[in-house]
Design a protein around this motif. Structure first.
Motif, PDB file in Angstrom:
ATOM      1  N   THR A  71       1.573  11.086  -6.006  1.00 52.78           N
ATOM      2  CA  THR A  71       0.326  10.358  -6.270  1.00 52.78           C
ATOM      3  C   THR A  71      -0.636  11.163  -7.136  1.00 52.78           C
ATOM      4  OG1 THR A  71       0.506   9.182  -4.155  1.00 52.78           O
ATOM      5  CG2 THR A  71      -1.683   9.288  -5.153  1.00 52.78           C
ATOM      6  N   ASN A  99      -2.755  16.713  -1.264  1.00 53.34           N
ATOM      7  CA  ASN A  99      -4.061  16.146  -0.962  1.00 53.34           C
ATOM      8  C   ASN A  99      -4.575  16.821   0.305  1.00 53.34           C
ATOM      9  OD1 ASN A  99      -6.219  14.455  -0.486  1.00 53.34           O
ATOM     10  ND2 ASN A  99      -5.042  12.560  -0.529  1.00 53.34           N
ATOM     11  N   LYS A 147      -4.125   4.510  -6.467  1.00 53.60           N
ATOM     12  CA  LYS A 147      -4.881   5.588  -7.113  1.00 53.60           C
ATOM     13  C   LYS A 147      -4.707   5.525  -8.639  1.00 53.60           C
ATOM     14  CE  LYS A 147      -5.478   6.519  -2.751  1.00 53.60           C
ATOM     15  NZ  LYS A 147      -4.681   7.480  -2.004  1.00 53.60           N
ATOM     16  N   SER A 194       0.861  -1.182   0.000  1.00 49.73           N
ATOM     17  CA  SER A 194       0.000   0.000   0.000  1.00 49.73           C
ATOM     18  C   SER A 194       0.896   1.231   0.000  1.00 49.73           C
ATOM     19  CB  SER A 194      -0.910   0.032   1.239  1.00 49.73           C
ATOM     20  OG  SER A 194      -0.148   0.277   2.403  1.00 49.73           O
ATOM     21  N   GLY A 195       0.302   2.378  -0.223  1.00 49.20           N
ATOM     22  CA  GLY A 195       1.061   3.623  -0.147  1.00 49.20           C
ATOM     23  C   GLY A 195       1.628   3.835   1.245  1.00 49.20           C
ATOM     24  N   MET A 196       0.831   3.483   2.275  1.00 52.41           N
ATOM     25  CA  MET A 196       1.311   3.674   3.644  1.00 52.41           C
ATOM     26  C   MET A 196       2.464   2.732   3.973  1.00 52.41           C
ATOM     27  SD  MET A 196      -0.317   6.275   4.434  1.00 52.41           S
ATOM     28  CE  MET A 196       0.675   6.414   5.913  1.00 52.41           C
ATOM     29  N   TYR A 226      -1.686  13.838   2.837  1.00 51.88           N
ATOM     30  CA  TYR A 226      -2.765  12.865   2.990  1.00 51.88           C
ATOM     31  C   TYR A 226      -2.964  12.586   4.489  1.00 51.88           C
ATOM     32  CZ  TYR A 226      -4.903   8.232   3.075  1.00 51.88           C
ATOM     33  OH  TYR A 226      -5.694   7.162   3.358  1.00 51.88           O
ATOM     34  N   SER A 281      -0.860   9.934   6.255  1.00 54.64           N
ATOM     35  CA  SER A 281       0.569  10.297   6.250  1.00 54.64           C
ATOM     36  C   SER A 281       0.832  11.315   7.355  1.00 54.64           C
ATOM     37  CB  SER A 281       0.966  10.879   4.891  1.00 54.64           C
ATOM     38  OG  SER A 281       0.679   9.984   3.846  1.00 54.64           O
ATOM     39  N   GLU A 293       3.945  16.763  -0.509  1.00 58.52           N
ATOM     40  CA  GLU A 293       3.049  16.358  -1.595  1.00 58.52           C
ATOM     41  C   GLU A 293       2.837  17.572  -2.474  1.00 58.52           C
ATOM     42  OE1 GLU A 293      -0.715  14.940  -0.079  1.00 58.52           O
ATOM     43  OE2 GLU A 293       0.239  13.351   1.082  1.00 58.52           O
ATOM     44  N   ALA A 308      -1.790  -0.647  -3.429  1.00 60.45           N
ATOM     45  CA  ALA A 308      -0.353  -0.765  -3.670  1.00 60.45           C
ATOM     46  C   ALA A 308       0.350   0.547  -3.392  1.00 60.45           C
ATOM     47  CB  ALA A 308      -0.089  -1.189  -5.116  1.00 60.45           C
TER      48      ALA A 308
HETATM   49  C1  LIG Z   1      -4.073   7.459  -0.667  1.00 57.87           C
HETATM   50  C2  LIG Z   1      -2.830   8.210  -0.470  1.00 57.87           C
HETATM   51  C3  LIG Z   1      -1.779   7.675   0.281  1.00 57.87           C
HETATM   52  C4  LIG Z   1      -1.879   6.351   0.993  1.00 57.87           C
HETATM   53  O1  LIG Z   1      -1.921   5.292   0.074  1.00 57.87           O
HETATM   54  P1  LIG Z   1      -2.647   3.879   0.375  1.00 57.87           P
HETATM   55  O2  LIG Z   1      -2.402   3.128  -0.885  1.00 57.87           O
HETATM   56  O3  LIG Z   1      -4.083   4.171   0.683  1.00 57.87           O
HETATM   57  O4  LIG Z   1      -1.945   3.274   1.545  1.00 57.87           O
HETATM   58  C5  LIG Z   1      -0.605   8.393   0.374  1.00 57.87           C
HETATM   59  N1  LIG Z   1      -0.479   9.605  -0.234  1.00 57.87           N
HETATM   60  C6  LIG Z   1      -1.474  10.155  -0.944  1.00 57.87           C
HETATM   61  C7  LIG Z   1      -1.284  11.491  -1.581  1.00 57.87           C
HETATM   62  C8  LIG Z   1      -2.681   9.485  -1.096  1.00 57.87           C
HETATM   63  O5  LIG Z   1      -3.683  10.050  -1.783  1.00 57.87           O
END
Ligand SMILES: *Cc1c(COP(=O)(O)O)cnc(C)c1O
Length: 386
Positions: free
Chosen positions: A184, A159, A207, A90-92, A117, A120, A155, A217
């Motif tokens: 992202t 977001n 995303k 995941s992103g996290m 986000y 984050s 970022e 992812a």
């Molecule tokens: C959604 C998001 C994340 C976290 O990603 P996940 O895949 O939900 O863990 C991190 N940064 C940004 C800018 C996001 O929009």
């Protein structure tokens, strides 16, 4: 291969060997383990793989690596103009690995620029992984750098307010400290942070990269040296990407430039129309402010945020073409209320001070017809009143 345009490479990157293999679709390797009759050779290979380096053989064990995921990593690295990329579940998980790398290097202090986000922000504010954070405005970064500073995190566009930060200036301000850009929102189609001096580019691949709302992812594009550290951390902590997700992400990358172009054109048109709508008090879209970092981003991307005069919850409840759901970057358009969902985990006072008000709505524009989206928004805004 880099002589070809990004649109061509998005289709072929990570797949350049398929014709020689005699296959058309990317092989999906679901193995958790890789048999061998030679344990001594395996031990020698693990000594190499344990440093985070790659070799030509199979991965030995699924947590060390996976060939299908490696194809996605190769492709994403190429699109970002990076030496390497490392994918996570995941992103996290991707952000966690970067924070753990800073802690492990004895540099647990992080400078971060709000807004981020929600999760984050929470991960940094809570110090859950042993980091400490200094929240800084872009022009306060140089003064915030300390001997134990391991990362600068931003970022851009952010977001959910779409705030853009001048990445070149940030890299100058942070000196030796690596700049991590969460890309992202822009994707490599609209912005390639490495060209502006960023050393680490992070994506929630959930995303736009996946693009269809069916893959969780994360991925980090970076130098091969940093990638080795991240692979070591991924091996030890297990935040893997599933091979099927790697397969779907490669499929997503092939259409990324086309999807982004179409969605961004619709988003720009909707941003213009929303700016004159009586029920909308403010529109956030890159390019609507004069002080934009020049040349950093091509186009404005596919996210639009608005502040509504009436009840934002009523707008979410009234849409019929938009999907009322958190997340973004899918083929269908989504709408959500950041204070309730994507940024709900933040302290309410800090959230408000960061510019994420209770009347803010975030729209992720998909591939529907612009007139259908506009009609849907107009009727929903009308119901929510002024
Ligand atoms: C959604 C998001 C994340 C976290 O990603 P996940 O895949 O939900 O863990 C991190 N940064 C940004 C800018 C996001 O929009």
């Amino acid at each position: 291969m880099s002589t070809y345009s990004q649109r061509t490479r998005a289709v072929h990157a990570g797949r350049d060997d398929l014709t020689d293999l005699g296959v058309h679709a990317v092989p999906l390797d679901l193995s958790t383990t890789y048999p061998s009759r030679d344990s001594r050779a395996e031990a020698a290979r693990l000594d190499v793989l344990g440093t985070g380096a790659l070799d030509d053989g199979p991965p030995v064990y699924g947590r060390v690596g996976n060939p299908t995921v490696a194809r996605f990593e190769t492709a994403l690295a190429e699109l970002e103009g990076a030496e390497a990329a490392v994918a996570f579940g995941s992103g996290m998980a991707a952000l966690s690995a970067c924070l753990l790398a800073a802690v492990a290097a004895g540099r647990p202090h992080v400078i971060a620029i709000r807004p981020l986000y929600g999760t984050s922000d929470h991960l940094l504010a809570s110090g859950l992984l042993g980091t400490t954070v200094t929240w800084a405005a872009p022009d306060e970064v140089a003064a915030a750098v300390r001997p134990d500073t391991g990362l600068l995190i931003v970022e851009s566009p952010a977001n959910p307010t779409l705030t853009e930060v001048d990445l070149r200036r940030l890299t100058e301000a942070c000196g030796e400290v690596p700049l991590l850009v969460d890309n992202t929102f822009a994707t490599p189609v609209a912005q390639r942070p490495i060209e502006w001096g960023a050393r680490i580019v992070l994506h929630s691949a959930t995303k736009f990269l996946g693009g269809h709302g069916d893959v969780m992812a994360g991925v980090v594009a970076c130098t091969e040296e940093y990638a080795r550290t991240l692979r070591q951390i991924r091996f030890a902590t297990g935040g893997l990407l599933h091979p099927l997700a790697g397969y779907l992400l490669l499929r997503g990358l092939a259409t990324l430039p086309v999807r982004m172009a179409a969605a961004a054109a619709t988003a720009a048109e909707l941003a213009d129309r929303l700016a004159t709508h009586p029920a909308v008090s403010r529109v956030y879209y890159p390019g609507r402010t004069a002080d934009r970092p020049r040349g950093q981003m091509s186009g404005g991307g596919a996210i639009v945020s608005i502040e509504v005069a009436g009840d934002p919850h009523a707008v979410v409840a009234a849409v019929r073409v938009f999907t009322p759901a958190v997340s973004l970057g899918s083929v269908d358009s989504l709408i959500q209320h950041p204070a309730s969902l994507s940024h709900h985990i933040m302290d309410p006072q800090i959230r408000a001070a960061t510019g994420i008000g209770d009347r803010l709505l975030r729209l992720s524009i998909g591939l529907e017809d612009v007139e259908d989206l506009w009609a849907d928004l107009a009727q929903a805004l009308c119901r929510a009143g002024r």
